[in-house]
Design a protein around this motif. Structure first.
Motif, mmCIF file in Angstrom:
data_model
loop_
_atom_site.group_PDB
_atom_site.id
_atom_site.type_symbol
_atom_site.label_atom_id
_atom_site.label_comp_id
_atom_site.label_asym_id
_atom_site.label_seq_id
_atom_site.Cartn_x
_atom_site.Cartn_y
_atom_site.Cartn_z
ATOM 1 N N SER A 58 6.708 92.220 30.887
ATOM 2 C CA SER A 58 5.897 91.082 30.471
ATOM 3 C C SER A 58 5.569 91.213 28.999
ATOM 4 C CB SER A 58 4.602 91.012 31.290
ATOM 5 O OG SER A 58 3.792 92.147 31.032
ATOM 6 N N GLY A 59 5.028 90.140 28.431
ATOM 7 C CA GLY A 59 4.655 90.190 27.026
ATOM 8 C C GLY A 59 3.595 91.229 26.743
ATOM 9 N N SER A 60 2.600 91.337 27.632
ATOM 10 C CA SER A 60 1.530 92.312 27.424
ATOM 11 C C SER A 60 2.029 93.747 27.539
ATOM 12 C CB SER A 60 0.405 92.078 28.435
ATOM 13 O OG SER A 60 0.884 92.217 29.765
ATOM 14 N N ALA A 61 3.145 93.943 28.235
ATOM 15 C CA ALA A 61 3.689 95.293 28.399
ATOM 16 C C ALA A 61 4.441 95.759 27.167
ATOM 17 C CB ALA A 61 4.610 95.341 29.615
ATOM 18 N N LEU A 62 4.729 94.850 26.231
ATOM 19 C CA LEU A 62 5.485 95.227 25.042
ATOM 20 C C LEU A 62 4.657 96.071 24.081
ATOM 21 C CD1 LEU A 62 7.385 91.888 24.262
ATOM 22 C CD2 LEU A 62 8.303 93.959 25.333
ATOM 23 N N PHE A 63 3.371 95.747 23.951
ATOM 24 C CA PHE A 63 2.549 96.440 22.957
ATOM 25 C C PHE A 63 2.432 97.938 23.218
ATOM 26 C CE2 PHE A 63 1.143 92.023 22.547
ATOM 27 C CZ PHE A 63 1.287 91.861 21.170
ATOM 28 N N PRO A 64 2.132 98.386 24.436
ATOM 29 C CA PRO A 64 2.063 99.827 24.661
ATOM 30 C C PRO A 64 3.436 100.503 24.688
ATOM 31 C CG PRO A 64 1.650 98.652 26.701
ATOM 32 C CD PRO A 64 1.669 97.628 25.619
ATOM 33 N N ALA A 65 4.504 99.723 24.537
ATOM 34 C CA ALA A 65 5.852 100.292 24.533
ATOM 35 C C ALA A 65 6.498 100.236 23.153
ATOM 36 C CB ALA A 65 6.738 99.551 25.532
ATOM 37 N N LEU A 66 5.743 99.843 22.136
ATOM 38 C CA LEU A 66 6.299 99.683 20.796
ATOM 39 C C LEU A 66 6.759 101.014 20.202
ATOM 40 C CD1 LEU A 66 3.917 97.112 19.061
ATOM 41 C CD2 LEU A 66 6.385 96.852 19.422
ATOM 42 N N ASN A 67 7.933 100.982 19.581
ATOM 43 C CA ASN A 67 8.457 102.110 18.820
ATOM 44 C C ASN A 67 8.957 101.575 17.480
ATOM 45 O OD1 ASN A 67 8.480 104.386 20.911
ATOM 46 N ND2 ASN A 67 9.594 102.776 21.977
ATOM 47 N N GLY A 68 8.790 102.363 16.438
ATOM 48 C CA GLY A 68 9.276 101.912 15.145
ATOM 49 C C GLY A 68 8.763 102.778 14.015
ATOM 50 N N SER A 69 8.978 102.315 12.789
ATOM 51 C CA SER A 69 8.548 103.069 11.615
ATOM 52 C C SER A 69 8.489 102.135 10.420
ATOM 53 C CB SER A 69 9.510 104.230 11.330
ATOM 54 O OG SER A 69 10.814 103.732 11.058
ATOM 55 N N GLY A 70 7.842 102.622 9.367
ATOM 56 C CA GLY A 70 7.743 101.826 8.157
ATOM 57 C C GLY A 70 6.854 102.498 7.136
ATOM 58 N N THR A 71 6.372 101.717 6.185
ATOM 59 C CA THR A 71 5.516 102.227 5.122
ATOM 60 C C THR A 71 4.296 101.326 4.975
ATOM 61 O OG1 THR A 71 6.694 100.994 3.405
ATOM 62 C CG2 THR A 71 7.439 103.252 3.856
ATOM 63 N N ALA A 72 3.260 101.877 4.366
ATOM 64 C CA ALA A 72 2.049 101.115 4.076
ATOM 65 C C ALA A 72 1.486 101.582 2.741
ATOM 66 C CB ALA A 72 1.014 101.300 5.180
ATOM 67 N N SER A 73 1.135 100.651 1.895
ATOM 68 C CA SER A 73 0.468 100.990 0.643
ATOM 69 C C SER A 73 -0.980 100.542 0.749
ATOM 70 C CB SER A 73 1.153 100.322 -0.552
ATOM 71 O OG SER A 73 1.100 98.913 -0.441
ATOM 72 N N VAL A 74 -1.887 101.459 0.480
ATOM 73 C CA VAL A 74 -3.311 101.220 0.629
ATOM 74 C C VAL A 74 -3.934 101.086 -0.751
ATOM 75 C CG1 VAL A 74 -5.458 102.085 1.623
ATOM 76 C CG2 VAL A 74 -3.284 102.603 2.729
ATOM 77 N N LYS A 75 -4.724 100.022 -0.946
ATOM 78 C CA LYS A 75 -5.329 99.758 -2.244
ATOM 79 C C LYS A 75 -6.828 99.518 -2.076
ATOM 80 C CE LYS A 75 -1.067 97.310 -3.497
ATOM 81 N NZ LYS A 75 -0.484 96.002 -3.873
ATOM 82 N N LYS A 76 -7.583 100.040 -3.034
ATOM 83 C CA LYS A 76 -9.025 99.798 -3.091
ATOM 84 C C LYS A 76 -9.714 100.142 -1.777
ATOM 85 C CE LYS A 76 -8.339 96.009 -6.391
ATOM 86 N NZ LYS A 76 -8.548 94.562 -6.656
ATOM 87 N N LEU A 77 -9.267 101.219 -1.140
ATOM 88 C CA LEU A 77 -9.865 101.634 0.121
ATOM 89 C C LEU A 77 -11.186 102.354 -0.159
ATOM 90 C CD1 LEU A 77 -9.608 101.870 3.195
ATOM 91 C CD2 LEU A 77 -8.398 104.036 2.843
#
Length: 199
Positions: A58-77
């Motif tokens: 189901s759609g709701s079952a996708l979120f706890p099954a997510l896999n992946g990777s990426g980057t994040a830039s944090v500013k003015k934290l």
């Protein structure tokens, strides 16, 4: 517009004999973490990008099954409740007493001096990975006026909860004492639309 930022990317969802298969590439620019909470202690702006995939019944079952990777830039934290300029006041109080402060005096001093300020972190880029719906960021660290900081963060995408923990180490300079480093540990937890900071 999404959570204060601009979301762009591609999304592919297929139905494979009753199982949803999802693949997505995305970029979220200008995201404001405080948009996730009603009341919070941490504020800033972030750019997040990456690729994720998941499968579920189901759609709701996708979120706890997510896999992946990426980057994040944090500013003015910024983290409210940590005064990066408090070390001098702490030393003056410690040197001005006739006896070593007890736990009650220390707690009062922390409340009156250390927690009456805001720590602004330097802009940084970190990587992130998602495994079975658990999002983890690489450690964030750096030097700012008054000392150094270290932060690690993770989130449960399905449960919409998260936690960032770290410490701020004051630059003691000539007042440094081996084994008695002036450090302020902190934790910021996100749950039920509110973030709570503990020190």
């Amino acid at each position: 517009v999404f959570l204060g930022g601009t979301l762009a990317g591609s999304l592919d969802v297929k139905n494979n004999s009753g199982t949803a298969l999802m693949n997505a590439d995305f970029t979220l620019r200008g995201f404001s973490p405080e948009k996730l909470v009603v009341q919070g202690n941490a504020y800033g702006v972030a750019d997040i990008s990456g690729s994720v995939s998941a499968s579920g019944a189901s759609g709701s079952a996708l979120f706890p099954a997510l896999n992946g990777s990426g980057t994040a830039s944090v500013k003015k934290l910024t983290v409210a409740g940590i005064n990066p300029d408090a070390f001098g006041d702490l030393v003056n109080v410690g040197n001005g007493g006739e006896k070593a402060p007890d736990s009650a005096m220390v707690e009062e001093l922390v409340n009156e001096v250390v927690r009456q300020g805001t720590l602004t972190l330097v802009d940084k880029e970190v990587s992130w990975t998602a495994t079975s719906g658990i999002l983890r960021f690489s450690p964030l660290s750096g030097a700012v006026a008054g000392g150094n900081f270290e932060v690690t963060a993770s989130a449960d995408i399905g449960a919409l909860t998260g936690e960032a923990s770290g410490k701020f180490s004051y630059d003691a300079g000539n007042d440094a004492v081996a084994g008695a480093e002036p450090v302020v540990p902190f934790t910021v937890s996100l749950s039920d639309g509110q973030s709570v900071a503990t020190f």
